[in-house]
Design an enzyme around this catalytic site. Structure first.
Site, mmCIF file in Angstrom:
data_model
loop_
_atom_site.group_PDB
_atom_site.id
_atom_site.type_symbol
_atom_site.label_atom_id
_atom_site.label_comp_id
_atom_site.label_asym_id
_atom_site.label_seq_id
_atom_site.Cartn_x
_atom_site.Cartn_y
_atom_site.Cartn_z
ATOM 1 N N ASP A 1 43.688 28.778 47.799
ATOM 2 C CA ASP A 1 43.721 27.655 46.855
ATOM 3 C C ASP A 1 44.970 26.800 46.994
ATOM 4 O OD1 ASP A 1 41.255 28.147 45.788
ATOM 5 O OD2 ASP A 1 41.990 29.246 44.035
ATOM 6 N N ARG B 1 54.768 34.247 35.454
ATOM 7 C CA ARG B 1 54.496 32.797 35.414
ATOM 8 C C ARG B 1 55.636 31.962 34.840
ATOM 9 N NH1 ARG B 1 51.261 33.233 39.495
ATOM 10 N NH2 ARG B 1 49.095 33.745 39.037
ATOM 11 N N ASP C 1 46.731 31.715 33.181
ATOM 12 C CA ASP C 1 47.893 31.275 33.950
ATOM 13 C C ASP C 1 48.169 29.780 33.800
ATOM 14 O OD1 ASP C 1 48.608 33.779 34.901
ATOM 15 O OD2 ASP C 1 47.134 33.683 36.526
ATOM 16 N N SER D 1 39.841 38.700 43.511
ATOM 17 C CA SER D 1 40.986 37.839 43.267
ATOM 18 C C SER D 1 42.140 38.743 42.847
ATOM 19 C CB SER D 1 40.645 36.834 42.170
ATOM 20 O OG SER D 1 41.839 36.307 41.634
HETATM 21 N N1 ARG Z 1 44.370 38.811 33.301
HETATM 22 C C1 ARG Z 1 45.728 38.896 33.696
HETATM 23 C C2 ARG Z 1 46.546 37.889 32.949
HETATM 24 O O1 ARG Z 1 46.031 36.977 32.381
HETATM 25 C C3 ARG Z 1 45.914 38.797 35.185
HETATM 26 C C4 ARG Z 1 45.715 37.451 35.752
HETATM 27 C C5 ARG Z 1 45.825 37.463 37.224
HETATM 28 N N2 ARG Z 1 45.921 36.122 37.728
HETATM 29 C C6 ARG Z 1 45.331 35.721 38.829
HETATM 30 N N3 ARG Z 1 45.506 34.473 39.131
HETATM 31 N N4 ARG Z 1 44.601 36.496 39.591
HETATM 32 O O2 ARG Z 1 47.740 37.998 32.909
#
Ligand code: ARG
Length: 399
Positions: free
Chosen positions: A13, A93, A122, A173
């Site tokens: 991406d 993040r 995110d 992912s």
């Molecule tokens: N569900 C988790 C969170 O919101 C993990 C997210 C993982 N992010 C990703 N872009 N694969 O913190």
């Protein structure tokens, strides 16, 4: 030409985003790759960004900051979302957002960009963090705007000569940093299906674990882990070692149907060996060094703190002030915890502290007992007074 700083992971991406930003927004793209523990080959990622068309490719090793300013504050607060998720991605993040802002200011960029889609948490964490730290910057999320499916993104990449990483063809992912690894998508989207062994990379299956348990000792000073098996070490090393050690014993697998901020329930698999061990050890040391009232109050703080981290509210006054409370409340959380790692489990089997509230002479049923049992009837008389009066006047609800 206007400049945009893109948080670049090297994956599909964000690679496609380099081209897309240049085409759609007509901006010079500066790629920024932040190492918070999940990046394998920084120079290769840098080269890739430049090859795709970034005008500059920067890298930052932010592991130490990540541990000391994000992971350890969260550990001290026992921050665990919905009782399950130690918040690895959620903690990473805001740090990446902060570094994006720093680079954007230095490079005089007008915007920052990230690879989040429009369905997850995110995007919220990036957007809110940037808006707080640098309201003048525009935030662009290509994967939220371009409306391409995964197949279409792969086709777009191939059309533009962007090498598609083998990982992009896997159905999962994945996001990882020092505090844990998350796996989504593919068969995992059926919450009834047991995660296949192939999704795990950091933890062994219990059946493949060593047949002998392993004992470890973790030393804490004021809530911060400072040593492993008696050897003092920095936080990054300690977490790396624990991920390896506990992962070898299958510790830290988590299967969570999670409530996203955007309203969706999602099925998440996590591997967090070091986080699992450290959170458990930390809680057991608190049990020994804090009073019942402190422990109860801290639970409420933990819950608020975890929600704020999850919901993208790291750079807020309340999170900052809760952290100040937590720091103060941790001043006596000092001591050593002994744990047993064995076939997927980690158990606390011993703890000691120079400021322990555990008093043997009060607790013992053997000789040397100093607890004055003759004081108990008086205490119970007063403690039970309101209960007796109520029962006398109103009767007992059980009758
Ligand atoms: N569900 C988790 C969170 O919101 C993990 C997210 C993982 N992010 C990703 N872009 N694969 O913190």
């Amino acid at each position: 030409m206007d400049k945009v700083v893109l948080a670049y992971s090297g994956g599909l991406d964000t690679s496609a985003a380099i081209k897309w930003l240049a085409e759609k927004y007509n901006m010079d793209v500066i790629a920024l790759t932040v190492d918070i523990g999940g990046v394998s080959d920084l120079p290769a990622i840098q080269q890739k960004a430049l090859k795709i068309g970034a005008v500059k490719a920067l890298t930052v090793d932010a592991r130490e900051t990540f541990v000391n300013s994000f992971i350890f504050p969260a550990l001290k607060a026992n921050a665990i979302y919905e009782g399950q998720y130690p918040l690895a991605t959620a903690l990473g993040r805001p740090l990446i957002a902060k570094l994006l802002v720093e680079v954007a200011r230095k490079e005089k960029a007008v915007a920052v960009a990230h690879g989040s889609t429009g369905k997850g948490n995110d995007q919220v964490r990036f957007d809110v963090s940037v808006a707080t730290l640098a309201p003048e910057l525009k935030v662009i999320a290509p994967a939220r705007e371009w409306g391409m499916t995964r197949e279409e993104t792969i086709a777009y990449a191939e059309r533009h000569g962007i090498p598609v990483p083998v990982k992009a063809t896997s159905p999962y992912s994945i996001d990882e940093n020092l505090w844990g690894r998350s796996i989504e998508c593919g068969v995992l989207e059926d919450p009834w299906v047991e995660p296949p062994e192939e999704v795990f990379a950091w933890t062994r299956s219990p059946s493949a674990c060593p047949d002998q348990p392993e004992y470890i000792e973790i030393g804490f000073v004021s809530g911060v882990p400072v040593s492993l098996n008696g050897e003092e070490m920095d936080g990054v090393t300690l977490i790396q070692k624990l991920n390896e050690l506990a992962g070898k014993h299958g510790v830290g697998r988590i299967d969570h149907v999670e409530s996203r901020l955007v309203g969706i329930k999602s099925r998440e698999i996590y591997e967090a060996p070091a986080a699992t061990v450290l959170l458990k050890a930390h809680q057991s040391l608190e049990a020994m060094t804090l009073t019942k009232d402190q422990l109860r109050f801290n639970q409420k703080v933990s819950c608020e703190y975890a929600d704020m981290v999850y919901n993208g509210l790291w750079f807020t006054a309340l999170r900052h002030d809760l952290a100040a409370y937590v720091d103060s409340a941790q001043r006596n959380v000092t001591g050593t915890v002994r744990m047993r790692l064995f076939k997927g489990n980690c158990m606390v089997v011993g703890r000691k502290s120079p400021v322990s509230l555990y008093d043997y002479s009060l607790a013992t049923y053997d000789k040397g007992d100093i607890f004055d049992q003759s004081a108990s009837p008086g205490f119970i008389h007063v403690w039970g007074l309101p209960v007796r009066i109520q029962a006398k006047v109103q009767g007992s609800p059980e009758q």
